[in-house]
Motif scaffolding. Structure first.
Motif, PDB file in Angstrom:
ATOM      1  N   ALA A 113       0.837  -1.199   0.000  1.00  0.00           N
ATOM      2  CA  ALA A 113       0.000   0.000   0.000  1.00  0.00           C
ATOM      3  C   ALA A 113       0.877   1.256   0.000  1.00  0.00           C
ATOM      4  O   ALA A 113       0.560   2.248  -0.681  1.00  0.00           O
ATOM      5  N   ARG A 114       1.943   1.215   0.719  1.00  0.00           N
ATOM      6  CA  ARG A 114       2.853   2.371   0.746  1.00  0.00           C
ATOM      7  C   ARG A 114       3.469   2.588  -0.629  1.00  0.00           C
ATOM      8  O   ARG A 114       3.604   3.725  -1.097  1.00  0.00           O
ATOM      9  N   GLY A 115       3.858   1.516  -1.321  1.00  0.00           N
ATOM     10  CA  GLY A 115       4.436   1.653  -2.652  1.00  0.00           C
ATOM     11  C   GLY A 115       3.440   2.243  -3.640  1.00  0.00           C
ATOM     12  O   GLY A 115       3.788   3.115  -4.456  1.00  0.00           O
ATOM     13  N   VAL A 116       2.199   1.793  -3.584  1.00  0.00           N
ATOM     14  CA  VAL A 116       1.179   2.327  -4.478  1.00  0.00           C
ATOM     15  C   VAL A 116       0.940   3.799  -4.181  1.00  0.00           C
ATOM     16  O   VAL A 116       0.788   4.620  -5.099  1.00  0.00           O
ATOM     17  N   ARG A 117       0.910   4.151  -2.905  1.00  0.00           N
ATOM     18  CA  ARG A 117       0.684   5.539  -2.537  1.00  0.00           C
ATOM     19  C   ARG A 117       1.811   6.436  -3.057  1.00  0.00           C
ATOM     20  O   ARG A 117       1.570   7.563  -3.544  1.00  0.00           O
ATOM     21  N   LEU A 118       3.025   5.975  -3.008  1.00  0.00           N
ATOM     22  CA  LEU A 118       4.148   6.758  -3.518  1.00  0.00           C
ATOM     23  C   LEU A 118       4.032   6.965  -5.029  1.00  0.00           C
ATOM     24  O   LEU A 118       4.353   8.038  -5.551  1.00  0.00           O
ATOM     25  N   VAL A 119       3.586   5.931  -5.729  1.00  0.00           N
ATOM     26  CA  VAL A 119       3.422   6.049  -7.189  1.00  0.00           C
ATOM     27  C   VAL A 119       2.332   7.054  -7.515  1.00  0.00           C
ATOM     28  O   VAL A 119       2.472   7.876  -8.438  1.00  0.00           O
ATOM     29  N   VAL A 120       1.238   7.009  -6.782  1.00  0.00           N
ATOM     30  CA  VAL A 120       0.151   7.956  -7.025  1.00  0.00           C
ATOM     31  C   VAL A 120       0.624   9.387  -6.762  1.00  0.00           C
ATOM     32  O   VAL A 120       0.317  10.319  -7.533  1.00  0.00           O
ATOM     33  N   GLU A 121       1.380   9.597  -5.700  1.00  0.00           N
ATOM     34  CA  GLU A 121       1.905  10.928  -5.410  1.00  0.00           C
ATOM     35  C   GLU A 121       2.837  11.410  -6.521  1.00  0.00           C
ATOM     36  O   GLU A 121       2.816  12.584  -6.909  1.00  0.00           O
ATOM     37  N   GLN A 122       3.659  10.506  -7.024  1.00  0.00           N
ATOM     38  CA  GLN A 122       4.541  10.868  -8.133  1.00  0.00           C
ATOM     39  C   GLN A 122       3.734  11.247  -9.359  1.00  0.00           C
ATOM     40  O   GLN A 122       4.061  12.213 -10.064  1.00  0.00           O
ATOM     41  N   PHE A 123       2.669  10.520  -9.611  1.00  0.00           N
ATOM     42  CA  PHE A 123       1.825  10.802 -10.776  1.00  0.00           C
ATOM     43  C   PHE A 123       1.194  12.190 -10.670  1.00  0.00           C
ATOM     44  O   PHE A 123       1.157  12.944 -11.641  1.00  0.00           O
ATOM     45  N   PHE A 124       0.723  12.557  -9.501  1.00  0.00           N
ATOM     46  CA  PHE A 124       0.114  13.873  -9.339  1.00  0.00           C
ATOM     47  C   PHE A 124       1.153  14.990  -9.425  1.00  0.00           C
ATOM     48  O   PHE A 124       0.833  16.108  -9.858  1.00  0.00           O
ATOM     49  N   ARG A 125       2.369  14.708  -9.042  1.00  0.00           N
ATOM     50  CA  ARG A 125       3.424  15.710  -9.221  1.00  0.00           C
ATOM     51  C   ARG A 125       3.674  15.967 -10.703  1.00  0.00           C
ATOM     52  O   ARG A 125       3.900  17.109 -11.130  1.00  0.00           O
TER      53      ARG A 125
END
Length: 210
Positions: free
Chosen positions: A127-139
């Protein structure tokens, strides 16, 4: 006797008597010299020879041919310019998403890595890995000028919101966004997708006892 009589009839002019002036005769040379002559008419241009006319025609033909050649060159340059502009526009439209893809591909790479290690990682780590990817995508979206429409608690705006439901409530004014079903997005100052929201309606009136 006769000679004497004839001699008496012939008048004899004395030396002191003036000589009678004879009538002037017309002298063409004198008249020409004394009277002003009329001005002579200006001489017309001498007629041009056939060789001169042919040379003039040949010169005009060369000038016309040169002007025609310049015209054809200008038309060709304009056509080439239009073709080049059209080709560049088509290329830009064909590869318009290249810049976006170049920024999204790293996000997809990270998401792929997270999925590949899903079995090895625990639930929390995954879940932490997915959350980091989503944050990167929004950046990445933010760098391209994309922003999320944050509208919960604001008044309903038909230009930015799409109402999917209405709930009666007295806690907030009528027409207030109370929940966001699907987020919306803006590209700079243009709404590219309205947010799907739930809007507050007027509270229901309690039924009076009969």
């Amino acid at each position: 006797m006769m000679d004497d009589a004839m001699m008496r009839r012939i008048p004899v002019r004395g030396d002191d008597e003036p000589e009678a002036e004879s009538a002037p005769e017309d002298d063409p040379q004198a008249e020409a010299a004394g009277e002003p002559q009329a001005e002579a008419a200006p001489a017309e241009d001498a007629p041009r020879t056939v060789q001169e006319l042919q040379a003039e025609v040949e010169r005009l033909r060369e000038e016309l041919a040169a002007e025609h050649d310049r015209h054809l060159r200008a038309v060709a340059e304009l056509q080439n310019f239009r073709k080049r502009i059209t080709r560049e526009q088509q290329e830009r439209a064909h590869y318009a998403g290249q810049d976006v893809l170049e920024q999204i591909l790293p996000v997809m790479d990270n998401l792929k890595l997270v999925l590949e290690h899903e079995a090895e990682a625990g639930d929390d780590e995954f879940a932490r890995g997915v959350r980091l990817v989503v944050e990167q995508f929004f950046r990445v979206l933010e760098q391209m000028g994309v922003t999320v429409i944050d509208c919960e608690g604001e008044a309903f705006d038909p230009g930015m919101h799409e109402a999917v439901a209405r709930v009666p409530t007295g806690e907030v004014p009528e027409g207030t966004v109370v929940a966001v079903d699907t987020p919306g997005y803006c590209l700079h100052d243009r709404c590219i997708r309205p947010a799907r929201v739930v809007v507050a309606g007027a509270p229901e009136q309690a039924e009076s006892p009969s």
